[in-house]
Design an enzyme around this catalytic site. Structure first.
Site, PDB file in Angstrom:
ATOM      1  N   LYS A 219     -16.021  -6.401   5.098  1.00 32.56           N
ATOM      2  CA  LYS A 219     -15.049  -7.484   5.279  1.00 32.56           C
ATOM      3  C   LYS A 219     -14.856  -7.911   6.732  1.00 32.56           C
ATOM      4  O   LYS A 219     -14.027  -8.765   6.991  1.00 32.56           O
ATOM      5  CB  LYS A 219     -13.700  -7.023   4.752  1.00 32.56           C
ATOM      6  CG  LYS A 219     -13.581  -7.085   3.248  1.00 32.56           C
ATOM      7  CD  LYS A 219     -12.222  -6.559   2.867  1.00 32.56           C
ATOM      8  CE  LYS A 219     -11.686  -7.187   1.624  1.00 32.56           C
ATOM      9  NZ  LYS A 219     -10.357  -6.627   1.317  1.00 32.56           N
TER      10      LYS A 219
ATOM     11  N   HIS B 105       0.844  -1.201   0.000  1.00 39.13           N
ATOM     12  CA  HIS B 105       0.000   0.000   0.000  1.00 39.13           C
ATOM     13  C   HIS B 105       0.882   1.255   0.000  1.00 39.13           C
ATOM     14  O   HIS B 105       0.625   2.215  -0.730  1.00 39.13           O
ATOM     15  CB  HIS B 105      -0.901   0.038   1.244  1.00 39.13           C
ATOM     16  CG  HIS B 105      -1.995  -0.990   1.263  1.00 39.13           C
ATOM     17  ND1 HIS B 105      -2.153  -1.884   2.288  1.00 39.13           N
ATOM     18  CD2 HIS B 105      -2.993  -1.264   0.372  1.00 39.13           C
ATOM     19  CE1 HIS B 105      -3.207  -2.669   2.050  1.00 39.13           C
ATOM     20  NE2 HIS B 105      -3.724  -2.311   0.885  1.00 39.13           N
TER      21      HIS B 105
ATOM     22  N   ARG C 167      -2.084  -5.523  -8.446  1.00 40.71           N
ATOM     23  CA  ARG C 167      -0.901  -6.344  -8.163  1.00 40.71           C
ATOM     24  C   ARG C 167      -0.693  -7.421  -9.207  1.00 40.71           C
ATOM     25  O   ARG C 167       0.418  -7.789  -9.520  1.00 40.71           O
ATOM     26  CB  ARG C 167      -1.053  -7.015  -6.787  1.00 40.71           C
ATOM     27  CG  ARG C 167      -1.013  -6.061  -5.624  1.00 40.71           C
ATOM     28  CD  ARG C 167      -1.546  -6.719  -4.388  1.00 40.71           C
ATOM     29  NE  ARG C 167      -2.945  -7.079  -4.552  1.00 40.71           N
ATOM     30  CZ  ARG C 167      -3.646  -7.789  -3.707  1.00 40.71           C
ATOM     31  NH1 ARG C 167      -3.080  -8.273  -2.642  1.00 40.71           N
ATOM     32  NH2 ARG C 167      -4.915  -8.053  -3.931  1.00 40.71           N
TER      33      ARG C 167
ATOM     34  N   SER D  39      -3.291  -8.110   2.919  1.00 37.20           N
ATOM     35  CA  SER D  39      -3.484  -7.894   4.357  1.00 37.20           C
ATOM     36  C   SER D  39      -3.820  -9.200   5.072  1.00 37.20           C
ATOM     37  O   SER D  39      -3.332  -9.455   6.174  1.00 37.20           O
ATOM     38  CB  SER D  39      -4.582  -6.860   4.578  1.00 37.20           C
ATOM     39  OG  SER D  39      -4.207  -5.641   3.983  1.00 37.20           O
TER      40      SER D  39
END
Ligand code: COA
Length: 159
Positions: free
Chosen positions: A43, A19, A92, A130
């Site tokens: 989430k 990030h 990514r 993450s």
């Protein structure tokens, strides 16, 4: 040159060096980058909104033109309130594309004046997420080079 404000939104649960790589690239392109932590994540985040905000604030300290904030509600409404015209997202790998493409088109439908700009992180961060970071930290793996120091501290406290 045009003064363009960009918003980089996300759950940041927790923020990673990937990030930060995107934030740093964006800050070289836009006059201001607002890193906005989502407070309405579907989430079920592991870290509280305050912790995620604090981690980001510490990690971006000293980065010129970078601000941190918290937002809730529709992203496009927040972007408009901040007088920004660009949403930054990181790509990514190809696997990110479908989800990001859907979000970008929905956001465009909601406000056609806001553009989504995709930036690629350094290839050394393409496999970081993450969730993986949290799993490795929980099982005692090293966080060296994966997250900023401030985040490492939070992860250790959570174990
Ligand atoms: N480096 C490392 N990891 C990265 C990364 C990078 N450069 N870019 C993305 N990721 C990872 C994150 O770690 C995260 O991993 P995880 O799934 O294991 O937790 C994942 O990619 C995606 O996270 P993030 O970039 O934080 O985005 P998000 O999908 O959690 O956030 C919002 C999405 C908050 C931007 C979106 O839900 C939103 O805009 N919500 C507001 C409501 C709204 O307007 N909805 C309509 C939108 S169309």
């Amino acid at each position: 040159m045009k003064q363009t404000i960009a918003v980089y939104p996300g759950s940041f649960d927790p923020p990673t060096n990937g990030h930060l790589d995107i934030i740093s690239r964006a800050s070289c392109i836009f006059s201001k980058v607002i890193v906005a932590v989502s407070d309405n994540s579907t989430k079920n985040p592991s870290f509280s909104i305050d912790d995620r905000f604090t981690m980001l604030k510490e990690a971006t300290k000293g980065m010129r033109g970078v601000e941190t904030d918290i937002f809730s509600g529709l992203l496009v409404n927040y972007v408009r309130r901040k007088k920004a015209t660009v949403i930054i997202r990181g790509l990514r790998a190809v696997s990110d594309f479908e989800y990001e493409f859907q979000m970008a088109l929905m956001n465009r439908r909601l406000n056609k004046k806001i553009e989504t700009v995709f930036l690629m992180p350094d290839e050394s961060y393409t496999y970081i997420s993450s969730s993986l970071i949290k799993q490795v930290a929980r099982l005692g793996g090293t966080m060296e080079g994966l997250v900023p120091r401030s985040v490492e501290r939070f992860l250790k406290e959570k174990k």
